[in-house]
Design an enzyme around this catalytic site. Structure first.
Site, PDB file in Angstrom:
ATOM      1  N   CYS A 113       0.825  -1.351  -0.004  1.00  0.00           N
ATOM      2  CA  CYS A 113      -0.059   0.012  -0.067  1.00  0.00           C
ATOM      3  C   CYS A 113       0.930   1.250   0.013  1.00  0.00           C
ATOM      4  O   CYS A 113       1.351   1.760   1.138  1.00  0.00           O
ATOM      5  CB  CYS A 113      -0.930  -0.085   1.261  1.00  0.00           C
ATOM      6  SG  CYS A 113      -2.147   1.674   1.166  1.00  0.00           S
ATOM      7  N   THR A 361     -26.510   2.093  10.494  1.00  0.00           N
ATOM      8  CA  THR A 361     -27.821   1.631   9.585  1.00  0.00           C
ATOM      9  C   THR A 361     -28.278   3.014   9.313  1.00  0.00           C
ATOM     10  O   THR A 361     -28.472   3.820  10.272  1.00  0.00           O
ATOM     11  CB  THR A 361     -28.363   0.845   9.963  1.00  0.00           C
ATOM     12  OG1 THR A 361     -29.522   0.379   8.901  1.00  0.00           O
ATOM     13  CG2 THR A 361     -29.234   0.919  11.416  1.00  0.00           C
ATOM     14  N   ASN A 363     -31.275   2.363   7.711  1.00  0.00           N
ATOM     15  CA  ASN A 363     -32.408   1.864   7.425  1.00  0.00           C
ATOM     16  C   ASN A 363     -32.774   1.736   5.954  1.00  0.00           C
ATOM     17  O   ASN A 363     -34.137   1.991   5.532  1.00  0.00           O
ATOM     18  CB  ASN A 363     -33.603   2.417   8.299  1.00  0.00           C
ATOM     19  CG  ASN A 363     -33.267   1.864   9.913  1.00  0.00           C
ATOM     20  OD1 ASN A 363     -33.155   2.817  10.309  1.00  0.00           O
ATOM     21  ND2 ASN A 363     -33.108   0.637  10.044  1.00  0.00           N
TER      22      ASN A 363
END
Length: 467
Positions: A113, A361, A363
């Protein structure tokens, strides 16, 4: 896999003044990511939480780096990530600051990386590190070089770590590590292995002021944008398939939730069989479009034994290491308390970071709102742990097969196990109708699941050494 109550960390980032209103605009040339169009990253730029975080970053460092820009799609996670990284690199701890950055270089180099290696070479010099060490690992003190073995195992096959590896580091005469130093080093190594996963998984571009290297560099600023001919799931020919993919996933989640309500219980033997099937099936989940990169010299010089890489936990015709039964050594009951005892505060911050990403979340799924996504998040987390040989005996691994289609599994396994092999095609081929922020969330989940898996193996080895 549910955490019992949030532990709140006491660390807070330094306060900075707020820039005057006319200086608050953040303008970008090319995108911070070669996978995500720049407009997608900035379109919610007026959101107060993200704006405040970007200003905070700008005031403290003079710029907003590309990792911050992409992580900023999830401000709650970014705050938790920053607090952890700030403690690891800048707060009091057993290791001197320059050695912390050198360990970050060693960890990032295992995954080729350039982005992280280059960044921490600069930081290493800023805190007074010896420029001679940057010529390569063989120019570093023997004590740091002794970390090489555990670095490569943690990066690629953490299940191989034993108490003998720990003992070798703690009992090497004048170059021996203290237990507190070793805990900080292990957290740094796993942190930067997983951050390398995020860098490659999101196609993070090198900063404008970084030298070229093994990073994603599109031919022109507009190359990330969708075009009628690009197969990224946004053109009309694939749009119908992508829409169907969303609906199929929604339906499967609904059926699984109904099934769980009606199910009287699956036996432990059946649960174990489902796990073994998923583990064997993961052998077949391999990318087909991998392009091998030659290691740039500024990365290669920090890598010993470059041929050592990830090998599947379960391999045909070979003696499989014993499965790590999660309930025998859990993060909540064992790992967390061990770290907190030996390196105060960092256990709390890691715990908070794991919880934030696992419970994060909005949702939503693609164009649907009001969706309970906990089942999907759990499947991603447990699939990562599965490919690292960790099994939860209260989880039915059939859910993984129902919810994660093949292209998503290929992406998850590649980014978690050998992130340097990630391609833009892998990124665009899963969840074609989902928002980029949702794909970034997948990246955060798998990076943190990967870090926790490696830490569990390392901490279990320390516990065995101590008892």
């Amino acid at each position: 896999m549910l955490w019992t109550g949030v532990r709140t960390a006491k660390i807070s980032l330094p306060e900075h003044g707020i820039l005057p209103p006319n200086e608050r605009g953040i303008k970008l040339g090319r995108s911070p990511s070669s996978f995500i169009p720049v407009e997608e990253i900035l379109q919610e730029g007026a959101e107060s939480a993200r704006r405040h975080l970007f200003i905070e970053a700008f005031v403290s460092t003079g710029k907003v780096d590309n990792i911050t820009m992409v992580m900023g799609l999830h401000p709650e996670y970014l705050t938790s990530f920053w607090k952890t990284q700030y403690l690891l690199l800048r707060m009091d701890g057993p290791l001197p600051y320059h050695k912390r950055h050198y360990i970050a270089i060693m960890a990032a180099a295992r995954h080729q990386c350039s982005y992280l290696v280059g960044f921490h070479m600069g930081e290493f010099l800023q805190v007074g590190g010896d420029p001679e060490w940057l010529r390569g690992l063989r120019y570093a003190p023997q004590k740091l070089r002794n970390l090489n073995e555990i670095n490569k195992i943690l990066a690629h096959r953490p299940w191989l770590i034993t108490k003998e590896h720990i003992e070798a580091l703690l009992k090497t005469g004048e170059n021996s590590w203290s237990l507190a130093e070793l805990i900080q080093a292990l957290v740094l190594l796993t942190h930067y292995h997983s951050l390398a996963s995020f860098v490659f998984g999101c196609g993070i571009n090198l900063e404008i002021d970084q030298d070229g290297g093994h990073a994603f560099q599109p031919p022109s600023p507009c190359s990330c944008d969708s075009s009628p001919g690009s197969d990224d799931g946004t053109n009309s020919s694939s749009s119908a398939d992508a829409m169907e993919e969303v609906e199929v996933l929604m339906e499967r989640m609904k059926l699984l939730q109904e099934y769980q309500l009606e199910e009287e219980g699956v036996t432990q033997e059946e649960m174990e069989t489902h796990f073994e099937m998923e583990k064997r099936e993961s052998l077949l989940v391999t990318p087909s479009d991998v392009v091998e990169h030659s290691l740039p010299p500024n990365v290669l010089c920090f890598v010993e034994d470059p041929e050592f890489g990830y090998k599947d936990f379960t391999r045909r015709g070979e003696q499989t290491p014993p499965t790590f039964r999660a309930q025998d050594y859990t993060w909540e009951d064992h790992g967390y308390s061990l770290i907190n005892r030996l390196y105060p505060d960092v256990g709390q911050l890691l715990d908070e970071k794991f919880q934030v990403v696992y419970n994060l979340t909005y949702n939503t799924i693609a164009m649907h709102s009001g969706v309970d996504t906990s089942m999907l998040r759990r499947a991603i987390w447990n699939y990562v742990h599965c490919v690292f040989g960790i099994r939860y005996d209260d989880y039915d691994y059939r859910e993984v097969n129902q919810l994660l289609e093949r292209s998503l599994k290929i992406y998850i396994k590649t980014v978690a196990c050998y992130p340097e092999k990630t391609t833009k095609r892998m990124y665009t081929h899963f969840w074609k109708h989902f928002k980029h922020s949702e794909k970034v969330h997948v990246n955060l989940l798998l990076s943190e699941a990967r870090m926790q898996a490696a830490l569990l193996y390392a901490l279990r080895a320390i516990t065995r050494y101590m008892t």
